[in-house]
Design a protein around this motif. Sequence first.
Motif, mmCIF file in Angstrom:
data_model
loop_
_atom_site.group_PDB
_atom_site.id
_atom_site.type_symbol
_atom_site.label_atom_id
_atom_site.label_comp_id
_atom_site.label_asym_id
_atom_site.label_seq_id
_atom_site.Cartn_x
_atom_site.Cartn_y
_atom_site.Cartn_z
ATOM 1 N N PRO A 13 71.295 -0.180 -2.174
ATOM 2 C CA PRO A 13 71.069 1.003 -1.325
ATOM 3 C C PRO A 13 69.782 0.958 -0.526
ATOM 4 O O PRO A 13 69.637 1.698 0.450
ATOM 5 C CB PRO A 13 71.041 2.158 -2.343
ATOM 6 C CG PRO A 13 71.753 1.642 -3.545
ATOM 7 C CD PRO A 13 71.474 0.176 -3.588
ATOM 8 N N LEU A 208 74.652 9.718 -2.174
ATOM 9 C CA LEU A 208 73.677 9.289 -1.183
ATOM 10 C C LEU A 208 73.735 10.134 0.084
ATOM 11 O O LEU A 208 72.705 10.466 0.674
ATOM 12 C CB LEU A 208 73.922 7.822 -0.836
ATOM 13 C CG LEU A 208 72.931 7.154 0.118
ATOM 14 C CD1 LEU A 208 71.510 7.233 -0.422
ATOM 15 C CD2 LEU A 208 73.332 5.705 0.353
ATOM 16 N N VAL A 213 70.853 16.334 1.045
ATOM 17 C CA VAL A 213 69.838 15.439 1.603
ATOM 18 C C VAL A 213 68.946 16.190 2.592
ATOM 19 O O VAL A 213 69.440 16.945 3.439
ATOM 20 C CB VAL A 213 70.506 14.240 2.307
ATOM 21 C CG1 VAL A 213 69.460 13.312 2.920
ATOM 22 C CG2 VAL A 213 71.388 13.472 1.323
ATOM 23 N N THR A 293 69.153 5.140 2.436
ATOM 24 C CA THR A 293 68.545 6.406 2.031
ATOM 25 C C THR A 293 67.919 7.126 3.225
ATOM 26 O O THR A 293 67.966 8.360 3.321
ATOM 27 C CB THR A 293 67.477 6.151 0.962
ATOM 28 O OG1 THR A 293 66.594 5.099 1.406
ATOM 29 C CG2 THR A 293 68.116 5.731 -0.356
ATOM 30 N N ARG A 294 67.324 6.366 4.138
ATOM 31 C CA ARG A 294 66.723 6.961 5.339
ATOM 32 C C ARG A 294 67.807 7.395 6.321
ATOM 33 O O ARG A 294 67.701 8.443 6.960
ATOM 34 C CB ARG A 294 65.800 5.931 5.984
ATOM 35 C CG ARG A 294 65.035 6.410 7.199
ATOM 36 C CD ARG A 294 63.943 7.368 6.849
ATOM 37 N NE ARG A 294 63.085 7.646 8.006
ATOM 38 C CZ ARG A 294 62.435 8.777 8.183
ATOM 39 N NH1 ARG A 294 62.534 9.749 7.302
ATOM 40 N NH2 ARG A 294 61.663 8.961 9.239
#
Length: 422
Positions: A13, A208, A213, A293-294
């Motif tokens: 990831p 994710l 988020v 993740t970004r």
Amino acid sequence: MNLLYLHQHYSGPGGATATRAHAMARAMAARGHAVTLACGRYDGAETGLSGPFRRGLREGRVAGFRVVEFDIPCGNAQGLGARTGAFLRYAGRAARLALRERFDLALASSTPLTVALPALVAHRLRGLPFVFEIRDPWPELPRALSEAHLGGGVPAPALAAMGRLADAACRNAAAVIGLTEGMAETALARGAAPARVHVVPNGCDLDLFGPQVAPWRPPEAAAWEVLAVYAGAHGRANGLMTAVEAATVLRNAGERRIRLVLVGEGGERARLMEEARRRDLRNVTFLDPLPKTRLAGLLAGAGIGLHLLAPIPEFAEWTAPNKLMDYLAAGLPVVTNAPGRAARLVGAGADGIACGIAAPPGDAPALADALAALVAEPARRTAMGAAARARAVRLWDRRIHAARFCEVLEAAAEVPALARAA
């Protein structure tokens, strides 16, 4: 079971590339199997390993399984000759690993197609059963790209050699996994036994991507702008000039509420950026590849997911882009210009609600119209986004597909043992 997972382009990831192999290896390990994943150094990938390479490799444990990373760089920026060399070097190192250690099953995940070579070698010399996974059908797609003058012109002898290798992989595999029904059909056409062919599609990483988020936006994005994000390769096969042309149509029409954000890299990126500068397109932002993740935060701050491909008929059923799954998981309405499977996926579901719009392939004005329509109707955009997330949870949760993936591998490992016992 002791599984050898052959995946040259593996990433965890922390990288900017697909994480299907990470999820599947982790799922196998969680079921009590010993997993060794052998990979190379792919541009944009992060294996989770650190420290120096010794004797051309490094290894360690990641998420419950063993990763063996060969010091073999590979990426789309390389020319055909350099990539071919990387493919063959990986095949050689992986074959030695397969013969040196004792495994119960190998999984060869293509592309590149050359991952089938070590599996076939170990099958021939050690009787090791293997599963062949088709994530992109080779040589079918390279042939289609060459015929459309979009793939660098793979020589006919190389295509013929790839065809023979694909035939051998499909005919000798204990099981074949295709990501789409179209890919499964290519395996059947190459001689795979129908009972051994399975479809295990790409899925959504709901942990994710999603409403949990924290969002972020590029600094040049105005508060009133809706972000339409494309995240993926910038190659000729992706047809991103259509996005530049659509941005031009929107700018000329006075539409100031949309910003196209193109994330990634590839052979066409410099040309696309230069063309956007030449046209003075202030409604287009280019971003370097982002860790998953970004990227999740960027999608959380966006309003539309953009899925684009060059207008090649073979793409309709032979592609399974990860980006499409990421958009659905993030709860974004999708605008796609790909017919076939992608268009069906974003079309109206059982509830009668679509989660996106399918524009005609290669049609920049139609793409601009689809984007403008979603921006002009916030309620429709919100409903489509909610439908996308609901569909991701109900149908495309990666954990569901990982369980099926594990079942196929476990059955494939049992069949040869039962046959030997008989």
